[in-house]
Scaffold this motif. Structure first.
Motif, PDB file in Angstrom:
ATOM      1  N   PHE A   6       0.908  -1.123  -0.076  1.00  0.00           N
ATOM      2  CA  PHE A   6      -0.060   0.083  -0.084  1.00  0.00           C
ATOM      3  C   PHE A   6       0.910   1.223  -0.100  1.00  0.00           C
ATOM      4  O   PHE A   6       0.674   2.267  -0.655  1.00  0.00           O
ATOM      5  CB  PHE A   6      -0.952   0.101   1.331  1.00  0.00           C
ATOM      6  CG  PHE A   6      -1.614   1.250   1.444  1.00  0.00           C
ATOM      7  CD1 PHE A   6      -2.804   1.569   0.624  1.00  0.00           C
ATOM      8  CD2 PHE A   6      -1.405   2.411   2.335  1.00  0.00           C
ATOM      9  CE1 PHE A   6      -3.367   2.922   0.730  1.00  0.00           C
ATOM     10  CE2 PHE A   6      -2.092   3.271   2.684  1.00  0.00           C
ATOM     11  CZ  PHE A   6      -2.987   3.755   1.742  1.00  0.00           C
ATOM     12  N   LEU A   7       2.013   1.465   0.734  1.00  0.00           N
ATOM     13  CA  LEU A   7       2.827   2.420   0.915  1.00  0.00           C
ATOM     14  C   LEU A   7       3.523   2.685  -0.461  1.00  0.00           C
ATOM     15  O   LEU A   7       3.839   3.789  -0.889  1.00  0.00           O
ATOM     16  CB  LEU A   7       3.968   2.359   2.006  1.00  0.00           C
ATOM     17  CG  LEU A   7       3.362   2.389   3.355  1.00  0.00           C
ATOM     18  CD1 LEU A   7       4.214   2.267   4.618  1.00  0.00           C
ATOM     19  CD2 LEU A   7       2.826   3.730   3.507  1.00  0.00           C
ATOM     20  N   ALA A   8       3.825   1.791  -1.332  1.00  0.00           N
ATOM     21  CA  ALA A   8       4.526   1.622  -2.343  1.00  0.00           C
ATOM     22  C   ALA A   8       3.713   2.132  -3.223  1.00  0.00           C
ATOM     23  O   ALA A   8       4.230   3.194  -4.231  1.00  0.00           O
ATOM     24  CB  ALA A   8       5.392   0.250  -2.828  1.00  0.00           C
ATOM     25  N   GLN A   9       2.449   1.758  -3.313  1.00  0.00           N
ATOM     26  CA  GLN A   9       1.590   2.420  -4.297  1.00  0.00           C
ATOM     27  C   GLN A   9       1.030   3.862  -4.037  1.00  0.00           C
ATOM     28  O   GLN A   9       1.250   4.534  -5.043  1.00  0.00           O
ATOM     29  CB  GLN A   9       0.342   1.350  -4.435  1.00  0.00           C
ATOM     30  CG  GLN A   9      -0.628   1.728  -5.334  1.00  0.00           C
ATOM     31  CD  GLN A   9      -1.771   0.889  -5.442  1.00  0.00           C
ATOM     32  OE1 GLN A   9      -2.223  -0.039  -4.673  1.00  0.00           O
ATOM     33  NE2 GLN A   9      -2.724   1.032  -6.510  1.00  0.00           N
ATOM     34  N   ALA A  10       0.953   4.116  -2.906  1.00  0.00           N
ATOM     35  CA  ALA A  10       0.543   5.466  -2.465  1.00  0.00           C
ATOM     36  C   ALA A  10       1.726   6.458  -2.554  1.00  0.00           C
ATOM     37  O   ALA A  10       1.210   7.445  -3.193  1.00  0.00           O
ATOM     38  CB  ALA A  10       0.051   5.547  -0.957  1.00  0.00           C
ATOM     39  N   LEU A  11       2.917   6.015  -2.432  1.00  0.00           N
ATOM     40  CA  LEU A  11       4.034   6.920  -2.291  1.00  0.00           C
ATOM     41  C   LEU A  11       4.594   7.047  -3.785  1.00  0.00           C
ATOM     42  O   LEU A  11       5.388   8.089  -4.103  1.00  0.00           O
ATOM     43  CB  LEU A  11       5.221   6.678  -1.374  1.00  0.00           C
ATOM     44  CG  LEU A  11       4.600   6.738   0.164  1.00  0.00           C
ATOM     45  CD1 LEU A  11       5.560   6.338   1.020  1.00  0.00           C
ATOM     46  CD2 LEU A  11       4.239   8.204   0.254  1.00  0.00           C
ATOM     47  N   PHE A  12       4.519   6.087  -4.580  1.00  0.00           N
ATOM     48  CA  PHE A  12       5.435   6.314  -5.929  1.00  0.00           C
ATOM     49  C   PHE A  12       4.419   5.723  -7.110  1.00  0.00           C
ATOM     50  O   PHE A  12       4.261   6.565  -7.986  1.00  0.00           O
ATOM     51  CB  PHE A  12       6.411   4.911  -5.914  1.00  0.00           C
ATOM     52  CG  PHE A  12       7.469   5.019  -6.983  1.00  0.00           C
ATOM     53  CD1 PHE A  12       8.425   5.805  -6.973  1.00  0.00           C
ATOM     54  CD2 PHE A  12       7.069   4.210  -8.029  1.00  0.00           C
ATOM     55  CE1 PHE A  12       9.286   6.091  -8.011  1.00  0.00           C
ATOM     56  CE2 PHE A  12       8.003   4.261  -8.861  1.00  0.00           C
ATOM     57  CZ  PHE A  12       9.121   5.209  -8.940  1.00  0.00           C
ATOM     58  N   GLU A  13       3.605   4.668  -7.125  1.00  0.00           N
ATOM     59  CA  GLU A  13       2.906   4.243  -8.222  1.00  0.00           C
ATOM     60  C   GLU A  13       1.926   5.368  -8.609  1.00  0.00           C
ATOM     61  O   GLU A  13       1.613   5.773  -9.867  1.00  0.00           O
ATOM     62  CB  GLU A  13       2.356   2.787  -8.250  1.00  0.00           C
ATOM     63  CG  GLU A  13       3.215   1.954  -8.084  1.00  0.00           C
ATOM     64  CD  GLU A  13       2.860   0.357  -7.874  1.00  0.00           C
ATOM     65  OE1 GLU A  13       1.462   0.258  -7.982  1.00  0.00           O
ATOM     66  OE2 GLU A  13       3.579  -0.346  -7.708  1.00  0.00           O
ATOM     67  N   LEU A  14       1.161   6.037  -7.677  1.00  0.00           N
ATOM     68  CA  LEU A  14      -0.114   6.765  -8.029  1.00  0.00           C
ATOM     69  C   LEU A  14       0.244   8.073  -8.237  1.00  0.00           C
ATOM     70  O   LEU A  14      -0.050   8.582  -9.490  1.00  0.00           O
ATOM     71  CB  LEU A  14      -1.142   6.792  -6.906  1.00  0.00           C
ATOM     72  CG  LEU A  14      -1.833   5.651  -6.368  1.00  0.00           C
ATOM     73  CD1 LEU A  14      -2.825   5.717  -5.163  1.00  0.00           C
ATOM     74  CD2 LEU A  14      -2.683   5.086  -7.853  1.00  0.00           C
TER      75      LEU A  14
END
Length: 60
Positions: A6-14
């Motif tokens: 979730f953190l990887a998606q929220a901080l980088f992917e989105l």
């Protein structure tokens, strides 16, 4: 594991996906090029923040 994803998606992917979308709509970049540029910009922002934090740490 779910929290890390979730953190990887929220901080980088989105943010990278949003930036790629904006680049693709405002310039004549292909989707692949826009995604590459967006990823490089996000990595640059993270590296810049790390450098600023390091330099503030060194100044004390």
């Amino acid at each position: 594991m779910a929290i890390a994803e979730f953190l990887a998606q929220a901080l980088f992917e989105l943010p990278a996906a949003g930036m790629a979308w904006v680049l693709q709509r405002t310039t004549r970049m292909s989707q692949q090029t826009a995604e590459l540029v967006a990823n490089l910009v996000i990595i640059g922002i993270i590296a810049g923040a790390c450098f600023v934090a390091w330099s503030l740490y060194q100044s004390n």
